[in-house]
Design a protein around this motif. Structure first.
Motif, PDB file in Angstrom:
ATOM      1  N   ARG A 121       0.813  -1.222  -0.101  1.00 27.29           N
ATOM      2  CA  ARG A 121      -0.284  -0.030  -0.030  1.00 27.29           C
ATOM      3  C   ARG A 121       0.975   1.361   0.143  1.00 27.29           C
ATOM      4  N   LEU A 122       0.651   2.359  -0.892  1.00 30.45           N
ATOM      5  CA  LEU A 122       0.959   3.582  -0.775  1.00 30.45           C
ATOM      6  C   LEU A 122       0.106   4.282  -0.013  1.00 30.45           C
ATOM      7  N   GLY A 126      -2.545  10.502   6.269  1.00 34.37           N
ATOM      8  CA  GLY A 126      -4.094  10.983   6.176  1.00 34.37           C
ATOM      9  C   GLY A 126      -5.158   9.862   5.275  1.00 34.37           C
ATOM     10  N   SER A 127      -4.676   9.410   4.265  1.00 32.79           N
ATOM     11  CA  SER A 127      -5.296   8.428   3.132  1.00 32.79           C
ATOM     12  C   SER A 127      -4.365   7.502   2.535  1.00 32.79           C
ATOM     13  N   THR A 128      -4.883   6.637   1.892  1.00 30.33           N
ATOM     14  CA  THR A 128      -4.418   5.619   0.887  1.00 30.33           C
ATOM     15  C   THR A 128      -4.314   6.102  -0.605  1.00 30.33           C
ATOM     16  N   LEU A 129      -3.011   6.184  -0.912  1.00 25.79           N
ATOM     17  CA  LEU A 129      -2.960   6.863  -2.184  1.00 25.79           C
ATOM     18  C   LEU A 129      -2.963   6.009  -3.309  1.00 25.79           C
ATOM     19  N   GLY A 130      -2.633   4.731  -3.108  1.00 27.05           N
ATOM     20  CA  GLY A 130      -2.484   3.662  -4.326  1.00 27.05           C
ATOM     21  C   GLY A 130      -1.921   2.409  -3.777  1.00 27.05           C
ATOM     22  N   VAL A 131      -1.161   1.605  -4.765  1.00 23.89           N
ATOM     23  CA  VAL A 131      -0.497   0.383  -4.532  1.00 23.89           C
ATOM     24  C   VAL A 131       0.706   0.430  -5.522  1.00 23.89           C
ATOM     25  N   LEU A 132       1.774  -0.305  -4.976  1.00 24.43           N
ATOM     26  CA  LEU A 132       2.837  -0.449  -5.460  1.00 24.43           C
ATOM     27  C   LEU A 132       2.887  -2.270  -6.015  1.00 24.43           C
ATOM     28  N   GLN A 133       2.875  -2.294  -7.113  1.00 23.28           N
ATOM     29  CA  GLN A 133       2.684  -3.779  -7.399  1.00 23.28           C
ATOM     30  C   GLN A 133       4.137  -4.310  -8.041  1.00 23.28           C
ATOM     31  N   LEU A 134       4.697  -5.677  -7.477  1.00 24.77           N
ATOM     32  CA  LEU A 134       5.858  -6.195  -8.023  1.00 24.77           C
ATOM     33  C   LEU A 134       5.411  -7.364  -8.255  1.00 24.77           C
ATOM     34  N   PHE A 135       6.191  -7.808  -9.463  1.00 25.32           N
ATOM     35  CA  PHE A 135       5.796  -9.322 -10.109  1.00 25.32           C
ATOM     36  C   PHE A 135       7.147  -9.839 -10.365  1.00 25.32           C
ATOM     37  N   ASN A 136       7.069 -11.275 -10.353  1.00 26.99           N
ATOM     38  CA  ASN A 136       8.210 -11.994 -11.152  1.00 26.99           C
ATOM     39  C   ASN A 136       7.487 -13.212 -11.831  1.00 26.99           C
ATOM     40  N   THR A 137       8.275 -13.488 -12.786  1.00 26.92           N
ATOM     41  CA  THR A 137       7.897 -14.479 -13.642  1.00 26.92           C
ATOM     42  C   THR A 137       7.959 -15.990 -13.104  1.00 26.92           C
ATOM     43  N   GLU A 138       8.812 -16.036 -11.931  1.00 26.54           N
ATOM     44  CA  GLU A 138       9.027 -17.395 -11.486  1.00 26.54           C
ATOM     45  C   GLU A 138       8.300 -17.277 -10.069  1.00 26.54           C
ATOM     46  N   PRO A 139       7.988 -18.605  -9.688  1.00 25.36           N
ATOM     47  CA  PRO A 139       7.194 -18.798  -8.315  1.00 25.36           C
ATOM     48  C   PRO A 139       8.182 -18.573  -7.241  1.00 25.36           C
ATOM     49  N   HIS A 140       7.515 -18.109  -6.158  1.00 27.06           N
ATOM     50  CA  HIS A 140       8.388 -17.876  -4.618  1.00 27.06           C
ATOM     51  C   HIS A 140       9.679 -17.319  -4.795  1.00 27.06           C
ATOM     52  N   ALA A 141       9.468 -16.219  -5.531  1.00 28.60           N
ATOM     53  CA  ALA A 141      10.488 -15.262  -5.990  1.00 28.60           C
ATOM     54  C   ALA A 141      11.033 -14.117  -4.839  1.00 28.60           C
ATOM     55  N   PHE A 142       9.959 -13.827  -3.971  1.00 27.38           N
ATOM     56  CA  PHE A 142      10.067 -12.892  -3.157  1.00 27.38           C
ATOM     57  C   PHE A 142      10.401 -13.342  -1.642  1.00 27.38           C
ATOM     58  N   ARG A 155       7.436   3.672   1.123  1.00 29.98           N
ATOM     59  CA  ARG A 155       7.428   5.173   1.909  1.00 29.98           C
ATOM     60  C   ARG A 155       8.063   6.133   1.203  1.00 29.98           C
ATOM     61  N   HIS A 156       9.072   5.872   0.619  1.00 32.99           N
ATOM     62  CA  HIS A 156       9.597   6.913  -0.287  1.00 32.99           C
ATOM     63  C   HIS A 156       8.630   7.451  -1.418  1.00 32.99           C
ATOM     64  N   ALA A 157       8.188   6.362  -2.251  1.00 38.44           N
ATOM     65  CA  ALA A 157       7.099   6.952  -3.305  1.00 38.44           C
ATOM     66  C   ALA A 157       5.911   7.371  -2.475  1.00 38.44           C
ATOM     67  N   SER A 158       5.320   7.031  -1.671  1.00 39.92           N
ATOM     68  CA  SER A 158       4.038   7.694  -0.820  1.00 39.92           C
ATOM     69  C   SER A 158       4.389   9.224  -0.579  1.00 39.92           C
ATOM     70  N   VAL A 159       5.495   9.630  -0.145  1.00 35.38           N
ATOM     71  CA  VAL A 159       5.948  10.903   0.338  1.00 35.38           C
ATOM     72  C   VAL A 159       5.839  11.638  -1.081  1.00 35.38           C
ATOM     73  N   ALA A 160       6.548  11.192  -2.007  1.00 34.09           N
ATOM     74  CA  ALA A 160       6.809  11.786  -3.287  1.00 34.09           C
ATOM     75  C   ALA A 160       5.283  12.031  -4.043  1.00 34.09           C
ATOM     76  N   LEU A 161       4.663  11.015  -4.111  1.00 35.57           N
ATOM     77  CA  LEU A 161       3.358  11.017  -4.756  1.00 35.57           C
ATOM     78  C   LEU A 161       2.285  12.016  -4.174  1.00 35.57           C
ATOM     79  N   SER A 162       2.440  12.151  -2.671  1.00 38.53           N
ATOM     80  CA  SER A 162       1.838  13.022  -2.006  1.00 38.53           C
ATOM     81  C   SER A 162       1.962  14.385  -2.194  1.00 38.53           C
ATOM     82  N   ASN A 163       3.520  14.635  -2.451  1.00 37.39           N
ATOM     83  CA  ASN A 163       3.819  16.169  -2.588  1.00 37.39           C
ATOM     84  C   ASN A 163       3.544  16.404  -4.034  1.00 37.39           C
ATOM     85  N   ALA A 164       3.757  15.389  -5.004  1.00 36.68           N
ATOM     86  CA  ALA A 164       3.234  15.935  -6.248  1.00 36.68           C
ATOM     87  C   ALA A 164       2.014  16.039  -6.613  1.00 36.68           C
TER      88      ALA A 164
END
Length: 228
Positions: A121-122, A126-142, A155-164
């Motif tokens: 979650r981003l 005060g609020s939910t901005l959106g989502v960061l989605q990460l994918f891998n083509t292999e199972p059990h990758a993360f 966290r970096h992205a949330s602050v930057a998006l809120s400011n933007a």
């Protein structure tokens, strides 16, 4: 610090600088997804912004497959991003082919070749901005390290998006004030009235025609006529 740790630290140092330097929402999210490819064990990444209701809008992807996966979630009414936007902080899917939490979306995502999923979650306080989605083509990758790094990136992205977003709103407001000021000037010159009277004319036309004040001003500037 290990070489891997130093590399990740360097990535985030550059990320913080570049996000600070980005001038708009589009540029900000594009920077986020590109850095995700460097910092996390993902083959594809995307950012989607929350919309009203249980909806979201995909605004940056590293591969069209991410956008296809998002559309499948919206079509099926289920999936990790929708779950995160509803009431979750993180969703990890080891293998979309065998995970049974989203029985309609999961097999379709697996068919696209998206086997591992890490969705974060981003948000600000005060609020939910959106989502960061990460994918891998292999199972059990993360693993746990990927999860930790993804949360730091989020966290970096949330602050930057809120400011933007705030900056975009600010510039939109400034632009509207400029347009209204120009429209007032046209009315003042044409009818010999003062600024307050010109603003009252614009506001009356806005209310009578159910048109935003900014749009009334824009139309007057472009056509030299008020809406009929």
């Amino acid at each position: 610090m290990s070489d891997d740790g130093a590399d990740v630290a360097d990535v985030f140092a550059r990320l913080a600088v570049e996000l600070h330097e980005e001038t708009g929402l589009t540029e900000t999210v594009e920077a986020v997804v590109q850095f995700a490819l460097q910092a996390v064990s993902c083959t594809h990444a995307g950012v989607a912004l929350a919309q009203r209701g249980r909806h979201f809008e995909t605004i940056a992807v590293t591969d069209p497959l991410v956008e296809q996966s998002d559309q499948l979630q919206l079509d099926c009414g289920e999936g990790p991003s929708l779950a995160v936007l509803a009431n979750r902080d993180t969703v990890v899917i080891a293998d979309t082919e065998s995970d049974d939490r989203w029985p309609v979306w999961g097999p379709k995502a697996a068919a696209l070749g998206l086997r591992s999923v890490l969705t974060v979650r981003l948000h600000t306080s005060g609020s939910t901005l959106g989502v960061l989605q990460l994918f891998n083509t292999e199972p059990h990758a993360f693993d746990a390290d990927d999860d930790a790094v993804a949360h730091i990136l989020a966290r970096h992205a949330s602050v930057a998006l809120s400011n933007a977003r705030q900056e975009a709103s600010l510039w939109h407001a400034i632009d509207a004030r400029k347009l209204i000021g120009q429209a007032q000037g046209i009315l003042m010159e044409r009818f010999g009235i003062d600024g307050d009277q010109a603003f009252a004319v614009l506001r009356r036309y806005s209310q009578d025609n159910n048109i935003k004040l900014r749009d009334v001003a824009q139309r007057l500037i472009e056509t030299r006529k008020l809406p009929s």
